[in-house]
Design an enzyme around this catalytic site. Structure first.
Site, PDB file in Angstrom:
ATOM      1  N   ASP A  31     145.828 -32.046  14.410  1.00  9.68           N
ATOM      2  CA  ASP A  31     145.724 -30.643  14.794  1.00  9.68           C
ATOM      3  C   ASP A  31     144.805 -30.517  16.014  1.00  9.68           C
ATOM      4  OD1 ASP A  31     146.164 -27.744  13.048  1.00  9.68           O
ATOM      5  OD2 ASP A  31     144.747 -27.743  14.716  1.00  9.68           O
ATOM      6  N   ASN A  88     150.639 -22.370   5.221  1.00 16.15           N
ATOM      7  CA  ASN A  88     150.512 -20.940   5.486  1.00 16.15           C
ATOM      8  C   ASN A  88     151.903 -20.362   5.733  1.00 16.15           C
ATOM      9  OD1 ASN A  88     147.673 -21.087   5.398  1.00 16.15           O
ATOM     10  ND2 ASN A  88     147.584 -21.733   7.534  1.00 16.15           N
ATOM     11  N   GLY A  94     148.585 -16.281   7.202  1.00 11.35           N
ATOM     12  CA  GLY A  94     147.836 -16.927   8.276  1.00 11.35           C
ATOM     13  C   GLY A  94     148.671 -17.859   9.133  1.00 11.35           C
ATOM     14  N   GLN A  95     149.998 -17.778   9.027  1.00 11.24           N
ATOM     15  CA  GLN A  95     150.845 -18.668   9.834  1.00 11.24           C
ATOM     16  C   GLN A  95     150.890 -18.193  11.279  1.00 11.24           C
ATOM     17  OE1 GLN A  95     154.900 -19.100   8.438  1.00 11.24           O
ATOM     18  NE2 GLN A  95     155.295 -20.853   9.796  1.00 11.24           N
ATOM     19  N   HIS A 101     154.962 -26.314   8.490  1.00  7.85           N
ATOM     20  CA  HIS A 101     154.062 -27.470   8.582  1.00  7.85           C
ATOM     21  C   HIS A 101     153.122 -27.488   7.401  1.00  7.85           C
ATOM     22  CE1 HIS A 101     152.489 -24.063  10.918  1.00  7.85           C
ATOM     23  NE2 HIS A 101     151.287 -24.424  10.484  1.00  7.85           N
ATOM     24  N   HIS A 103     149.394 -28.615   6.406  1.00  6.35           N
ATOM     25  CA  HIS A 103     148.077 -29.045   6.884  1.00  6.35           C
ATOM     26  C   HIS A 103     147.526 -30.054   5.873  1.00  6.35           C
ATOM     27  CE1 HIS A 103     147.256 -25.577   9.723  1.00  6.35           C
ATOM     28  NE2 HIS A 103     148.182 -25.023   8.975  1.00  6.35           N
TER      29      HIS A 103
HETATM   30  P1  AMP Z   1     149.222 -22.165  11.096  1.00  7.39           P
HETATM   31  O1  AMP Z   1     148.147 -21.162  11.441  1.00  7.39           O
HETATM   32  O2  AMP Z   1     149.288 -22.534   9.658  1.00  7.39           O
HETATM   33  O3  AMP Z   1     150.563 -21.748  11.659  1.00  7.39           O
HETATM   34  O4  AMP Z   1     148.782 -23.503  11.814  1.00  7.39           O
HETATM   35  C1  AMP Z   1     149.105 -23.808  13.128  1.00  7.39           C
HETATM   36  C2  AMP Z   1     148.216 -24.953  13.517  1.00  7.39           C
HETATM   37  O5  AMP Z   1     148.768 -25.588  14.655  1.00  7.39           O
HETATM   38  C3  AMP Z   1     146.782 -24.545  13.903  1.00  7.39           C
HETATM   39  O6  AMP Z   1     145.867 -25.237  13.053  1.00  7.39           O
HETATM   40  C4  AMP Z   1     146.673 -24.973  15.363  1.00  7.39           C
HETATM   41  O7  AMP Z   1     145.388 -25.466  15.673  1.00  7.39           O
HETATM   42  C5  AMP Z   1     147.727 -26.034  15.467  1.00  7.39           C
HETATM   43  N1  AMP Z   1     148.338 -26.234  16.772  1.00  7.39           N
HETATM   44  C6  AMP Z   1     148.869 -25.289  17.595  1.00  7.39           C
HETATM   45  N2  AMP Z   1     149.389 -25.858  18.691  1.00  7.39           N
HETATM   46  C7  AMP Z   1     149.206 -27.199  18.553  1.00  7.39           C
HETATM   47  C8  AMP Z   1     149.529 -28.327  19.349  1.00  7.39           C
HETATM   48  N3  AMP Z   1     150.161 -28.209  20.516  1.00  7.39           N
HETATM   49  N4  AMP Z   1     149.176 -29.564  18.881  1.00  7.39           N
HETATM   50  C9  AMP Z   1     148.530 -29.697  17.704  1.00  7.39           C
HETATM   51  N5  AMP Z   1     148.205 -28.661  16.912  1.00  7.39           N
HETATM   52  C10 AMP Z   1     148.523 -27.438  17.321  1.00  7.39           C
END
Ligand code: AMP
Ligand code: ZN
Length: 115
Positions: A31, A88, A94-95, A101, A103
């Protein structure tokens, strides 16, 4: 592949990421904004927007994402101590990136309920 989806681009190798695992169904990468000493995202290569879009034919794939997280946690040495997997879903969940994905967070103590 959905052309405007950043996680589809990462899965296709068209966008930079720190890849930690790949097989025929999923990829796992670091991340960008880690919330724990280890913070890895595990995504299906198939574009599924969220758990709200997942169907019964995705059962095996969803299990595979979770088991991939468990395998990475064992390999990284924090499985025995414990870790957290989070999905999420949609705005109130919180998505922020609409490619499903998981986490995988490890290396520190977590509390429940999460914020
Ligand atoms: P969510 O809030 O559950 O949709 O999580 C999205 C996650 O993607 C967040 O923790 C971001 O920090 C991560 N994220 C967004 N863009 C990238 C990227 N290009 N590479 C790696 N992580 C990313
Ligand atoms: Zn996508």
């Amino acid at each position: 592949m959905t052309s405007d989806c950043i996680f589809c681009k990462i899965a296709a190798g068209e966008m930079d990421s720190t890849m930690v695992f790949e097989d025929e169904r999923c990829v796992a990468f670091e991340d960008l904004n880690p919330q724990a000493p280890t913070h890895i995202l595990i995504i299906p290569k198939e574009h599924i927007s969220s758990m709200d879009e997942a169907e019964s034919n995705h059962s095996e794939l969803l299990g595979h994402l979770l088991l991939t997280g468990a395998k990475i946690a064992r390999e990284r040495g924090f499985a025995g101590r414990g870790y957290r997997t989070v999905i999420n879903t949609n705005s109130a969940g919180g998505q922020t990136v609409f490619h499903l994905h998981v986490h995988l967070l490890g290396g520190r103590q977590f509390v429940f309920p999460p914020g």
